[in-house]
Design an enzyme around this catalytic site. Structure first.
Site, PDB file in Angstrom:
ATOM      1  N   TYR A 155       0.830  -1.212   0.000  1.00 46.79           N
ATOM      2  CA  TYR A 155       0.000   0.000   0.000  1.00 46.79           C
ATOM      3  C   TYR A 155       0.863   1.261   0.000  1.00 46.79           C
ATOM      4  O   TYR A 155       0.576   2.226  -0.726  1.00 46.79           O
ATOM      5  CB  TYR A 155      -0.907  -0.048   1.223  1.00 46.79           C
ATOM      6  CG  TYR A 155      -1.920   1.059   1.337  1.00 46.79           C
ATOM      7  CD1 TYR A 155      -2.991   1.155   0.455  1.00 46.79           C
ATOM      8  CD2 TYR A 155      -1.831   1.986   2.366  1.00 46.79           C
ATOM      9  CE1 TYR A 155      -3.943   2.159   0.586  1.00 46.79           C
ATOM     10  CE2 TYR A 155      -2.774   2.995   2.517  1.00 46.79           C
ATOM     11  CZ  TYR A 155      -3.825   3.077   1.621  1.00 46.79           C
ATOM     12  OH  TYR A 155      -4.761   4.072   1.760  1.00 46.79           O
ATOM     13  N   LYS A 159       0.767   4.078  -2.962  1.00 45.62           N
ATOM     14  CA  LYS A 159       0.371   5.455  -2.688  1.00 45.62           C
ATOM     15  C   LYS A 159       1.512   6.439  -2.926  1.00 45.62           C
ATOM     16  O   LYS A 159       1.285   7.565  -3.389  1.00 45.62           O
ATOM     17  CB  LYS A 159      -0.172   5.577  -1.268  1.00 45.62           C
ATOM     18  CG  LYS A 159      -1.509   4.885  -1.059  1.00 45.62           C
ATOM     19  CD  LYS A 159      -2.581   5.400  -2.006  1.00 45.62           C
ATOM     20  CE  LYS A 159      -3.975   4.899  -1.651  1.00 45.62           C
ATOM     21  NZ  LYS A 159      -4.996   5.378  -2.610  1.00 45.62           N
TER      22      LYS A 159
END
Length: 308
Positions: A155, A159
């Site tokens: 993640y 991001k």
């Protein structure tokens, strides 16, 4: 209405933050293409927007493949006649520490968040550039992509990559009048609902009560609706001069994140050898090393979870 006549796509907008974004864009006058992998969830999202007096259509498909991106853009153009705004919100989580993370865990998150953002933005920009009327690209980031977070290798990478792409797109799309920005939301979601630190805030929202000021002000933690206003603003003509930015929002707080800059610059004639670094590091460099991870203040006693 500020977005009257505009058409927006919001990926991952069947529920949660994405639904709040889609509903706010509709409140401001935009027609919206919503997206979810579940047909009933997508249909419910469309119905909620129509109940507000807005116009909406849906695409039921997973974000990531180019085919989905093409379908989203085609639906916007065929149903509403144009495309002005894209919000790339779709995402999944597969949290675990590095040494337990499988290839599938990594690839699934990267495919939806990073590749899905790339394919959807690429297709939207092709349409926007062909139309010649500018446009708005709004990507969704995370504090994890800015600072890292335990158990979120996949993640965090996705991001952080989204931020890098957004800055690049701001340069590439400037002449076409298309802005590109990343929004970093801090809000009560299905993910934060499982974190004991936020329990009092999440419970307040669940009960339909105002969130305590400690969460809204001190932490900048709020509801999905607290984020939606920024999404609509960035989609509007009022934000025509805002591009290449990473903007955090939550509760009562809004933040413009800095772009990475050198915290310290030092020179040594002949370069920095091993021996030179051993000697110089403690005095010259150690004091400017950067922190990692989110740092939260201690919870006031009234908000601490009861001991089990």
């Amino acid at each position: 209405m500020s977005l009257d006549g505009k058409v927006a796509i919001v990926t991952g907008s069947g529920r949660g933050l994405g639904l709040a974004y889609a509903q706010e864009l509709a409140r401001q006058g935009a027609s919206v293409v919503v997206n979810d992998v579940d047909a009933q969830t997508a249909a419910d999202a469309v119905a909620s927007i129509q109940a507000l007096g807005g116009r909406a259509a849906s695409v039921v498909a997973p974000v990531g493949p180019t085919e989905t991106a093409k379908q989203l853009v085609a639906t916007a153009v065929e149903t509403f006649g144009r495309l002005d705004i894209l919000v790339t919100n779709a995402g999944v989580l597969r949290d675990t520490v590095l040494w337990k993370m499988s290839d599938e865990d990594f690839d699934t998150v990267i495919n939806v968040h990073l590749r899905g953002t790339f394919t959807t933005v690429r297709e939207a920009v092709l349409q926007m550039r062909a139309a010649g009327e500018g446009g708005r690209v709004i990507c969704i980031g995370s504090p994890t992509g800015q600072r890292g977070n335990f158990g979120q290798t996949n993640y965090a990478a996705a991001k952080a990559g989204i931020v890098g792409m957004t800055r690049t797109w701001a340069l590439e799309l400037k002449r076409a009048g298309i802005t590109a920005n990343t929004v970093v939301p801090v809000a009560a979601t299905a993910m934060t609902a499982t974190v004991p630190y936020f329990a009092a805030a999440v419970q307040a929202e669940t009960n339909g009560e105002p969130m305590p000021a400690f969460f809204r002000h001190d932490l900048g933690f709020g509801t999905a609706d607290d984020v939606a206003g920024l999404i609509a603003f960035l989609g509007s003509d009022a934000a025509a001069g805002v591009t290449g930015q990473v903007i955090g929002v939550g509760g009562d707080r809004l933040q413009i994140w800095t772009h990475p800059e050198a915290a310290l610059t030092a020179y040594r004639e002949g370069g920095w050898t091993y021996d030179a670094l051993v000697d110089a590091w403690p005095a010259e460099f150690a004091g400017t090393m950067q922190s990692v991870g989110e740092r939260f203040p201690e919870l006031p006693e009234e908000f601490k979870p009861a001991a089990s």
